[in-house]
Design a protein around this motif. Structure first.
Motif, PDB file in Angstrom:
ATOM      1  N   GLY A 138     -10.491  12.689   4.947  1.00 30.05           N
ATOM      2  CA  GLY A 138      -9.572  11.572   4.778  1.00 30.05           C
ATOM      3  C   GLY A 138      -9.422  10.771   6.058  1.00 30.05           C
ATOM      4  N   LEU A 139      -9.372  11.451   7.199  1.00 28.00           N
ATOM      5  CA  LEU A 139      -9.288  10.764   8.490  1.00 28.00           C
ATOM      6  C   LEU A 139     -10.534   9.929   8.751  1.00 28.00           C
ATOM      7  CD1 LEU A 139      -7.820  10.291  11.176  1.00 28.00           C
ATOM      8  CD2 LEU A 139      -8.921  12.376  12.050  1.00 28.00           C
ATOM      9  N   SER A 184       0.821  -1.215   0.000  1.00 29.40           N
ATOM     10  CA  SER A 184       0.000   0.000   0.000  1.00 29.40           C
ATOM     11  C   SER A 184       0.854   1.264   0.000  1.00 29.40           C
ATOM     12  CB  SER A 184      -0.935   0.026   1.214  1.00 29.40           C
ATOM     13  OG  SER A 184      -1.888  -1.000   1.141  1.00 29.40           O
ATOM     14  N   MET A 242      -8.060   2.587   1.600  1.00 28.43           N
ATOM     15  CA  MET A 242      -7.515   3.769   2.274  1.00 28.43           C
ATOM     16  C   MET A 242      -6.425   4.415   1.431  1.00 28.43           C
ATOM     17  SD  MET A 242      -7.427   2.934   6.360  1.00 28.43           S
ATOM     18  CE  MET A 242      -6.858   1.242   6.291  1.00 28.43           C
ATOM     19  N   ILE A 254      -7.595  -1.795   3.420  1.00 26.37           N
ATOM     20  CA  ILE A 254      -6.279  -1.162   3.413  1.00 26.37           C
ATOM     21  C   ILE A 254      -5.992  -0.559   2.045  1.00 26.37           C
ATOM     22  CG2 ILE A 254      -3.802  -1.588   3.654  1.00 26.37           C
ATOM     23  CD1 ILE A 254      -4.466  -3.737   5.682  1.00 26.37           C
ATOM     24  N   ILE A 283     -10.264   6.736   6.865  1.00 25.54           N
ATOM     25  CA  ILE A 283      -9.330   5.818   7.501  1.00 25.54           C
ATOM     26  C   ILE A 283     -10.013   5.067   8.645  1.00 25.54           C
ATOM     27  CG2 ILE A 283      -7.251   5.729   8.944  1.00 25.54           C
ATOM     28  CD1 ILE A 283      -6.100   7.975   7.236  1.00 25.54           C
ATOM     29  N   VAL A 292      -8.034   7.883   0.231  1.00 24.15           N
ATOM     30  CA  VAL A 292      -7.562   8.953   1.110  1.00 24.15           C
ATOM     31  C   VAL A 292      -6.529   9.831   0.413  1.00 24.15           C
ATOM     32  CG1 VAL A 292      -6.371   9.458   3.287  1.00 24.15           C
ATOM     33  CG2 VAL A 292      -8.068   7.634   3.189  1.00 24.15           C
TER      34      VAL A 292
END
Length: 534
Positions: free
Chosen positions: A330-331, A32, A157, A154, A334, A161
């Motif tokens: 974005g947070l 990632s 994200m 994952i 996550i 993000v």
């Protein structure tokens, strides 16, 4: 022997996941890293364009080739990444892509002229084009179907993000360091990714078997898809700037894109060893899933362009401030992606997709009614947060859906198609909303201007009050009248542009609703072992 059976009645790596003796979570984090870096690069350079133009002594329009060149080369590699990974080995292909991306990032950072920078961005796009599909295919093989949602969280994200934090990071780096560091930051991450990938990632047995079966290079198919997607990306990126079909160049590139893509489909349909297995689209679930990913790309990238642009052009925010309104979203993704990954193994992915589409449509409709130049910073942050909640329940379930009926031998191909759909969707979304803003702002300005005449009593009274206010500051009657008219004109432009942004968000909300019938068309068999023809 089926990949689902080891010949002795025991479940194979298809049921347990292929990790090569490593932790699947460690593998997911390793692969990632480079993907996050690559997706970040699609948006991080946007806010640096004025600085690049000034430093390299070129116009703002010329500097946009920094973005276009990357998108074109990236789009060309995506559909053939699965075939390349199968032919030369997925781990080797992935590491080659990372190495090329790192080397070209360094060259971009030291480029002395715009032509050199564009050339190195083409190289960077070629390297970056193979990263996301390879990571997605690695994760699909690493995690068994029952745990695949967690692995895809994952991956989600990384690719969801990154566009959200890109403008914030790009603005901070550009304002406090230099635009060249937008590219230099890729180097340490890429080198670490190369080291860890070499230590932890191995190709599964089925991929080694497929490598022996893959055919020779299909030069005709390769030329058709490369030309077609390159022309399409140029049309989408430069269409509004060149006035779309009023430009002979846009018409020519659009015609070339259509001819090449249609010819590619016809050609590949008849090939025994196609570069891209277009016959997979005969499966209703895979076709609807691919269309859903295209819409997700539109809805992911377009708002990340719209909201910062609105804040910078109409509200006076700096690039860094505009980016800060996006970062909490974005947070939120996550935090919510792991929840979606856990739910996708317990709940029908179609229900999660419907929930995500409904939340996203509601948030976009809300923005189309409440977005205003008078809103405060907190309101802008909450609007973005509301929007990102929907994305968390879209990205993970869509991957569970499209892989449900696919044999492991086709994982590379699926990954390439899904990432191509997302990227092309992003280009379409950005092209559509920029056109709406440019065209609708003119329409709204003409409508508002009809009320700015001396025969409109409300306007005359307002203009008179503004003129008298300027006279009280010491301006002459003529100067006060001129300044009053100029102020009214700026207000008309501001309101017309704001209305155009609202139209753009309303259009995106309708696009989100279009996902619902596509979700209804899909079928899903729990466990991911259904035949692809379902």
């Amino acid at each position: 022997m089926s990949p689902a059976d080891d010949g002795a009645g025991h479940p194979s790596y298809f049921d347990t996941g292929w990790t090569g003796g490593r932790s699947p979570w460690a593998i997911a984090l390793v692969v990632s890293m480079a993907t996050f870096m690559e997706v970040l690069d699609t948006s991080i350079a946007n806010v640096s364009l004025p600085h690049i133009a000034g430093d390299l002594s070129v116009t703002q329009d010329q500097s946009t080739w920094v973005l276009t060149s990357y998108l074109v080369s990236n789009a060309v590699v995506l559909p053939i990444s699965g075939w390349l990974a199968t032919r030369i080995g997925r781990k080797r292909f992935y590491m080659i892509c990372v190495a090329l991306f790192v080397a070209s990032s360094f060259l971009c950072g030291v480029a002395p002229t715009l032509p050199m920078l564009v050339l190195f961005r083409v190289m960077q796009g070629i390297g970056g084009g193979g990263l996301a599909p390879s990571e997605q295919a690695i994760l699909v093989d690493t995690f068994p179907p029952a745990r695949r949602g967690a692995g895809m969280a994952i991956y989600g994200m990384a690719v969801v993000v990154a566009p959200a934090v890109g403008p914030t990071l790009g603005g901070f780096i550009t304002e406090h360091l230099s635009w060249r560091w937008v590219f230099f930051i890729n180097i340490p991450v890429g080198l670490l990714s190369l080291f860890l990938t070499n230590r932890m990632v191995t190709d599964p047995p089925h991929l080694k078997e497929m490598r022996r079966r893959v055919g020779g290079i299909d030069y005709v198919g390769l030329a058709l898809i490369s030309t077609g997607l390159g022309c399409l990306e140029y049309v989408l990126d430069k269409g509004q700037e060149a006035d779309w079909l009023n430009s002979p160049a846009i018409v020519g590139f659009a015609a070339a894109a259509v001819v090449c893509v249609v010819s590619f489909i016809v050609w590949e349909w008849r090939q025994e060893h196609p570069i891209l297995d277009v016959r997979m689209f005969r499966a209703r679930t895979f076709a609807s899933g691919s269309a859903l990913m295209l819409l997700i790309g539109i809805l992911l990238y377009a708002p990340t362009v719209l909201l910062p642009a609105f804040e910078q052009t109409l509200m006076g925010y700096t690039a860094e401030q505009a980016g800060q309104t996006m970062s909490p979203g974005g947070l939120a993704m996550i935090l919510l992606m792991p929840l979606a990954g856990a739910l996708v193994s317990r709940v029908d992915p179609r229900r999660l997709l419907a929930l995500g589409a409904g939340l996203l449509a509601a948030s976009l409709f809300y923005m189309s009614r409440r977005l205003s130049v008078g809103m405060d910073f907190g309101t802008a942050v909450l609007m973005r947060l509301f929007q990102t909640v929907g994305f968390a329940f879209l990205f993970v379930p869509i991957n569970a859906l499209v892989y449900a009926g696919v044999p492991p031998q086709k994982n590379n191909a699926v990954a390439g198609i899904m990432n191509l759909g997302r990227n092309i969707g992003g280009s379409i979304g950005i092209a559509v909303v920029t056109t709406i803003i440019a065209r609708h702002a003119q329409v709204h300005q003409a409508a508002l201007a009809r009320h700015t005449t001396q025969y409109d009593h409300a306007f005359s009274a307002r203009l008179g009050a503004i003129t008298r206010a300027f006279e009280h500051t010491g301006a002459s009657a003529i100067e006060a009248a001129q300044r009053g008219l100029a102020l009214v004109y700026r207000q008309v432009q501001l309101q017309a542009t704001q209305l155009a942004y609202l139209d753009a968000f309303r259009t995106l909300a309708l696009a989100a609703l279009c996902m619902l019938p596509l979700i209804a068309l899909a079928k899903f068999t729990k466990g991911g072992r259904a035949p692809i023809g379902h």
